[in-house]
Design an enzyme around this catalytic site. Structure first.
Site, short mmCIF file in Angstrom:
data_model
loop_
_atom_site.label_atom_id
_atom_site.label_comp_id
_atom_site.label_asym_id
_atom_site.label_seq_id
_atom_site.Cartn_x
_atom_site.Cartn_y
_atom_site.Cartn_z
N ASP A 194 16.48 4.36 102.44
CA ASP A 194 15.88 5.54 103.06
C ASP A 194 14.46 5.75 102.54
O ASP A 194 14.10 5.24 101.46
CB ASP A 194 16.70 6.79 102.72
CG ASP A 194 18.13 6.68 103.22
OD1 ASP A 194 18.37 5.97 104.21
OD2 ASP A 194 19.01 7.32 102.60
N1 URA Z 1 22.65 4.89 100.54
C1 URA Z 1 21.91 5.94 100.90
O1 URA Z 1 22.40 7.03 101.11
N2 URA Z 1 20.58 5.75 101.03
C2 URA Z 1 19.96 4.57 100.76
O2 URA Z 1 18.73 4.46 100.86
C3 URA Z 1 20.76 3.48 100.38
C4 URA Z 1 22.11 3.67 100.27
#
Ligand code: URA
Length: 229
Positions: free
Chosen positions: A101
């Site tokens: 993310d």
């Molecule tokens: N899980 C998440 O919630 N976000 C990420 O960026 C990677 C794994």
């Protein structure tokens, strides 16, 4: 190497397109028509598609320490693509093997080898990813067991695969998961009534971020590349 992989490596074709050409008898190896994509070939073999000889180009395999406010996409959106950080020719021809993310930092693997990245992201391969997680509330004593058993993510059927939790501090843990559902780590903690305040990926398979500085990248070494072959 498999013939379909050799074709992908030497052309812009995807694995599906390569297989299609093989099925259509368009590929010869040492002047013999070959249809089986799993046929083993190497760079000494004379491989042609419709009489045009192929020469293998090298794939690129990169590890990057992703900063906040960058995205794992080949196009810029609200935040810029992290491919801008990689000073190599045709960086945007590569893709990211396992997205993070915009508000997550840490280890990202980038390549132009579709078969290699498939081994990292395919749910069937169950490749381990290790995340350092900072939580809003102290870790409950029941959470590790719930994660081992699997939890129900909102809007999903079935349970998450067994995950391993190691407590580092009252509100800090290391979580190892073998799947990569959308916002998986945040949703797993939401499922047990907690909230992720900070998230950082430290490891994928045997490849570790170690002391690679934030925003920096390097090529993977041969051993790291072969871990996913
Ligand atoms: N899980 C998440 O919630 N976000 C990420 O960026 C990677 C794994």
């Amino acid at each position: 190497m498999r013939l379909d992989k050799f074709i992908c490596k030497s052309t812009e074709l995807t694995r599906t397109e390569a297989k299609k050409l093989l099925k259509m008898s368009k590929v010869t190896v040492n002047n013999v028509v070959i249809k089986d994509p799993a046929t083993q070939v190497d760079e000494d073999d004379y491989i042609c598609i419709e009489d045009e000889a192929l020469t293998a180009r090298s794939f690129r395999y990169i590890i990057l320490h992703k900063p906040l406010a960058t995205i794992c996409s080949n196009v810029d959106e609200i935040y810029p693509s992290l491919l801008h950080l990689i000073a190599v020719d045709k960086a945007f021809d590569m893709h990211i093997a396992g997205r993070l993310d915009a508000d997550t930092t840490g280890l990202v693997l980038i390549t132009d080898d579709g078969l290699w990245s498939h081994n990292i992201i395919s749910p069937k391969k169950q490749c381990e990813k290790v995340y350092r997680v900072w939580l809003r509330d102290p870790l409950k004593t029941t959470t590790a067991e719930k994660f081992t058993h699997g939890v129900q993510l909102q809007g999903e059927d079935g349970l998450t695969r067994p995950a391993t939790l190691e407590q580092v501090a009252e509100k800090e843990v290391l979580l190892t998961i073998t799947e990569g559902k959308y916002h998986q780590v945040k949703r797993m903690f939401a499922a047990v009534g907690n909230q992720v305040l900070g998230l950082h990926r430290e490891q994928i398979g045997p490849v570790k971020l170690a002391d690679l500085p934030l925003g920096e990248w390097r090529y993977l070494n041969t051993e790291e590349v072969s871990a996913f072959l």
